[in-house]
Write a protein that holds these residues in place. Structure first.
Motif, PDB file in Angstrom:
ATOM      1  N   VAL A  59      26.898   6.471   4.952  1.00  0.00           N
ATOM      2  CA  VAL A  59      28.070   6.810   4.146  1.00  0.00           C
ATOM      3  C   VAL A  59      28.171   8.315   3.921  1.00  0.00           C
ATOM      4  CG1 VAL A  59      26.944   6.626   1.867  1.00  0.00           C
ATOM      5  CG2 VAL A  59      29.369   6.016   2.121  1.00  0.00           C
ATOM      6  N   ALA A  60      27.079   9.039   4.155  1.00  0.00           N
ATOM      7  CA  ALA A  60      27.106  10.492   3.993  1.00  0.00           C
ATOM      8  C   ALA A  60      28.145  11.132   4.907  1.00  0.00           C
ATOM      9  CB  ALA A  60      25.721  11.082   4.272  1.00  0.00           C
ATOM     10  N   GLY A  61      28.488  10.455   6.010  1.00  0.00           N
ATOM     11  CA  GLY A  61      29.466  11.003   6.931  1.00  0.00           C
ATOM     12  C   GLY A  61      30.905  10.663   6.598  1.00  0.00           C
ATOM     13  N   LEU A  62      31.131   9.932   5.514  1.00  0.00           N
ATOM     14  CA  LEU A  62      32.486   9.484   5.218  1.00  0.00           C
ATOM     15  C   LEU A  62      33.458  10.612   4.874  1.00  0.00           C
ATOM     16  CD1 LEU A  62      34.273   6.981   5.053  1.00  0.00           C
ATOM     17  CD2 LEU A  62      33.625   6.749   2.644  1.00  0.00           C
ATOM     18  N   PRO A  63      33.076  11.594   4.060  1.00  0.00           N
ATOM     19  CA  PRO A  63      34.044  12.676   3.790  1.00  0.00           C
ATOM     20  C   PRO A  63      34.557  13.348   5.062  1.00  0.00           C
ATOM     21  CG  PRO A  63      32.240  12.779   2.215  1.00  0.00           C
ATOM     22  CD  PRO A  63      31.842  11.762   3.250  1.00  0.00           C
ATOM     23  N   ASP A  64      33.667  13.630   6.010  1.00  0.00           N
ATOM     24  CA  ASP A  64      34.093  14.252   7.266  1.00  0.00           C
ATOM     25  C   ASP A  64      34.999  13.328   8.061  1.00  0.00           C
ATOM     26  OD1 ASP A  64      32.737  16.571   6.705  1.00  0.00           O
ATOM     27  OD2 ASP A  64      30.995  16.086   7.952  1.00  0.00           O
ATOM     28  N   LEU A  65      34.670  12.030   8.059  1.00  0.00           N
ATOM     29  CA  LEU A  65      35.516  11.064   8.785  1.00  0.00           C
ATOM     30  C   LEU A  65      36.923  11.049   8.223  1.00  0.00           C
ATOM     31  CD1 LEU A  65      36.107   8.716  10.708  1.00  0.00           C
ATOM     32  CD2 LEU A  65      35.167   7.170   8.954  1.00  0.00           C
ATOM     33  N   LEU A  66      37.064  10.983   6.920  1.00  0.00           N
ATOM     34  CA  LEU A  66      38.401  10.933   6.324  1.00  0.00           C
ATOM     35  C   LEU A  66      39.169  12.221   6.624  1.00  0.00           C
ATOM     36  CD1 LEU A  66      37.811   9.213   2.867  1.00  0.00           C
ATOM     37  CD2 LEU A  66      38.269   8.192   5.112  1.00  0.00           C
ATOM     38  N   ALA A  67      38.473  13.347   6.621  1.00  0.00           N
ATOM     39  CA  ALA A  67      39.136  14.607   6.938  1.00  0.00           C
ATOM     40  C   ALA A  67      39.663  14.590   8.373  1.00  0.00           C
ATOM     41  CB  ALA A  67      38.164  15.764   6.739  1.00  0.00           C
ATOM     42  N   THR A 115      25.494   2.379  -0.175  1.00  0.00           N
ATOM     43  CA  THR A 115      25.190   3.532  -1.020  1.00  0.00           C
ATOM     44  C   THR A 115      23.821   3.400  -1.674  1.00  0.00           C
ATOM     45  OG1 THR A 115      26.359   2.460  -2.871  1.00  0.00           O
ATOM     46  CG2 THR A 115      27.617   4.017  -1.525  1.00  0.00           C
ATOM     47  N   VAL A 116      23.286   2.177  -1.676  1.00  0.00           N
ATOM     48  CA  VAL A 116      22.000   1.896  -2.315  1.00  0.00           C
ATOM     49  C   VAL A 116      21.051   1.274  -1.292  1.00  0.00           C
ATOM     50  CG1 VAL A 116      20.821   0.629  -4.155  1.00  0.00           C
ATOM     51  CG2 VAL A 116      23.149   1.498  -4.533  1.00  0.00           C
ATOM     52  N   ALA A 117      19.858   1.836  -1.163  1.00  0.00           N
ATOM     53  CA  ALA A 117      18.839   1.283  -0.268  1.00  0.00           C
ATOM     54  C   ALA A 117      17.910   0.388  -1.089  1.00  0.00           C
ATOM     55  CB  ALA A 117      18.049   2.410   0.389  1.00  0.00           C
ATOM     56  N   LEU A 161      23.110   0.383 -11.410  1.00  0.00           N
ATOM     57  CA  LEU A 161      23.711   1.638 -11.853  1.00  0.00           C
ATOM     58  C   LEU A 161      22.805   2.361 -12.842  1.00  0.00           C
ATOM     59  CD1 LEU A 161      27.365   0.358 -12.365  1.00  0.00           C
ATOM     60  CD2 LEU A 161      26.583   1.877 -10.524  1.00  0.00           C
ATOM     61  N   ASP A 162      22.210   1.605 -13.770  1.00  0.00           N
ATOM     62  CA  ASP A 162      21.314   2.208 -14.757  1.00  0.00           C
ATOM     63  C   ASP A 162      20.051   2.748 -14.100  1.00  0.00           C
ATOM     64  OD1 ASP A 162      23.018   1.709 -16.885  1.00  0.00           O
ATOM     65  OD2 ASP A 162      22.073  -0.197 -17.402  1.00  0.00           O
ATOM     66  N   ILE A 210      14.477   0.237  -5.757  1.00  0.00           N
ATOM     67  CA  ILE A 210      15.703   0.688  -5.105  1.00  0.00           C
ATOM     68  C   ILE A 210      15.815   2.198  -5.203  1.00  0.00           C
ATOM     69  CG2 ILE A 210      16.948  -1.464  -5.555  1.00  0.00           C
ATOM     70  CD1 ILE A 210      18.484   0.115  -7.746  1.00  0.00           C
ATOM     71  N   GLU A 211      16.624   2.758  -4.342  1.00  0.00           N
ATOM     72  CA  GLU A 211      16.902   4.188  -4.362  1.00  0.00           C
ATOM     73  C   GLU A 211      18.249   4.429  -3.689  1.00  0.00           C
ATOM     74  OE1 GLU A 211      13.691   5.928  -2.254  1.00  0.00           O
ATOM     75  OE2 GLU A 211      14.326   5.187  -0.307  1.00  0.00           O
ATOM     76  N   PRO A 212      18.857   5.574  -3.922  1.00  0.00           N
ATOM     77  CA  PRO A 212      20.131   5.854  -3.248  1.00  0.00           C
ATOM     78  C   PRO A 212      19.931   6.021  -1.748  1.00  0.00           C
ATOM     79  CG  PRO A 212      19.770   7.335  -5.124  1.00  0.00           C
ATOM     80  CD  PRO A 212      18.475   6.653  -4.855  1.00  0.00           C
ATOM     81  N   VAL A 213      20.901   5.600  -0.956  1.00  0.00           N
ATOM     82  CA  VAL A 213      20.919   5.969   0.451  1.00  0.00           C
ATOM     83  C   VAL A 213      21.006   7.497   0.513  1.00  0.00           C
ATOM     84  CG1 VAL A 213      22.358   5.968   2.522  1.00  0.00           C
ATOM     85  CG2 VAL A 213      21.906   3.817   1.306  1.00  0.00           C
ATOM     86  N   PRO A 214      20.177   8.151   1.333  1.00  0.00           N
ATOM     87  CA  PRO A 214      20.217   9.619   1.391  1.00  0.00           C
ATOM     88  C   PRO A 214      21.627  10.155   1.630  1.00  0.00           C
ATOM     89  CG  PRO A 214      18.306   8.800   2.594  1.00  0.00           C
ATOM     90  CD  PRO A 214      19.123   7.589   2.204  1.00  0.00           C
ATOM     91  N   GLY A 215      22.028  11.053   0.776  1.00  0.00           N
ATOM     92  CA  GLY A 215      23.337  11.682   0.911  1.00  0.00           C
ATOM     93  C   GLY A 215      24.479  10.914   0.283  1.00  0.00           C
ATOM     94  N   ALA A 216      24.224   9.692  -0.222  1.00  0.00           N
ATOM     95  CA  ALA A 216      25.316   8.868  -0.751  1.00  0.00           C
ATOM     96  C   ALA A 216      25.939   9.482  -1.999  1.00  0.00           C
ATOM     97  CB  ALA A 216      24.815   7.459  -1.044  1.00  0.00           C
ATOM     98  N   ALA A 217      25.112   9.866  -2.958  1.00  0.00           N
ATOM     99  CA  ALA A 217      25.648  10.419  -4.203  1.00  0.00           C
ATOM    100  C   ALA A 217      26.423  11.709  -3.938  1.00  0.00           C
ATOM    101  CB  ALA A 217      24.515  10.667  -5.204  1.00  0.00           C
ATOM    102  N   ASP A 218      25.900  12.556  -3.045  1.00  0.00           N
ATOM    103  CA  ASP A 218      26.609  13.803  -2.711  1.00  0.00           C
ATOM    104  C   ASP A 218      27.945  13.500  -2.037  1.00  0.00           C
ATOM    105  OD1 ASP A 218      24.640  15.402  -3.768  1.00  0.00           O
ATOM    106  OD2 ASP A 218      23.628  15.746  -1.850  1.00  0.00           O
TER     107      ASP A 218
END
Length: 226
Positions: A214-222, A16-18, A122-123, A87-95
């Motif tokens: 990880v951006a693809g995880l919601p679709d995978l679980l569905a 989730t974090v790059a 986190l901060d 550091i920065e978020p992996v694209p799409g991770a927070a969404d």
């Protein structure tokens, strides 16, 4: 009836974090702090990405005092790199995390870092309120990180989000993330390709699915629950 996956346990760095290789950079700083050449140790560091960092240092340095000194130096070095905006978020991770939560799933962020470093990440990302629970190895009953299943099981016990481990999904970028999920009994153990290890390494460690991120995880679980 198929059990819904109401608990999602996500790794941080690489998933989730790059962090652009900051683990190796901080490790090199820690090794030099102890008067050691980091180069011969880097293969082991890469192979054990995802493991509790103090466990890595115990393996490399043997002596507990030196391992603790190395771990402290590592955490300080990594913390400075985080504070410097490296550091920065992996694209799409927070969404993706927000989507999972909107679907009624409980999301827990886990790490092999110490709590102080996890909190610094986190901060830096403004993620304090992104999830309800974050875990590091020290938060488990035995103080064990990956590849042990303890953080996944601790997430289940603390949140009560699922009726059993088959109601849990785990995602990470390392073989140790996969082993932890498999040993915990999670129904989905998804390897992502945004971090340390490639698809073959993740599959060999027990990944049930491979995702570009990880951006693809919601679709995978569905799909799995369909």
């Amino acid at each position: 009836m198929t059990m819904r996956m109401n608990l999602v346990v996500l790794d941080m760095a690489g998933t989730t974090v790059a962090d652009g290789g900051l683990v190796e950079e901080a490790f090199a700083t820690a090794a030099r702090h102890l008067g050691e050449d980091p180069a011969p140790m880097l293969d082991h560091v890469r192979a054990t990405m995802g493991e509790s960092k103090i466990s890595v240092f115990r393996h490399l340095f043997g002596d507990e005092t030196r391992a603790q000194q190395a771990n402290t130096a590592f955490e300080e070095a990594y913390g400075k790199l985080v504070a410097a905006g490296r550091i920065e978020p992996v694209p799409g991770a927070a969404d993706a995390i927000r989507t999972l939560r909107e679907e009624g799933r409980t999301v827990v962020l886990t790490t092999g870092f110490a709590r102080v470093t996890q909190d610094a990440i986190l901060d830096a990302l403004g993620w304090r309120d992104l999830v309800g629970l974050t875990l590091c190895p020290a938060d488990t009953a035995c103080g064990r990180g990956r590849p042990y299943p303890d953080m996944v099981l601790t997430a289940l016990l603390r949140t009560g989000a699922a009726d059993g481990v088959q109601g849990a999904a785990v995602a990470g970028d390392t073989s140790y993330d996969m082993l932890s999920g498999v040993r915990a009994g999670a129904r989905v153990v998804a390897g992502v390709l945004t971090g340390a290890h490639d698809a073959d390494t993740l599959r060999d460690a027990g990944a049930t699915h491979i995702l570009g991120s990880v951006a693809g995880l919601p679709d995978l679980l569905a799909r799995v629950e369909a």
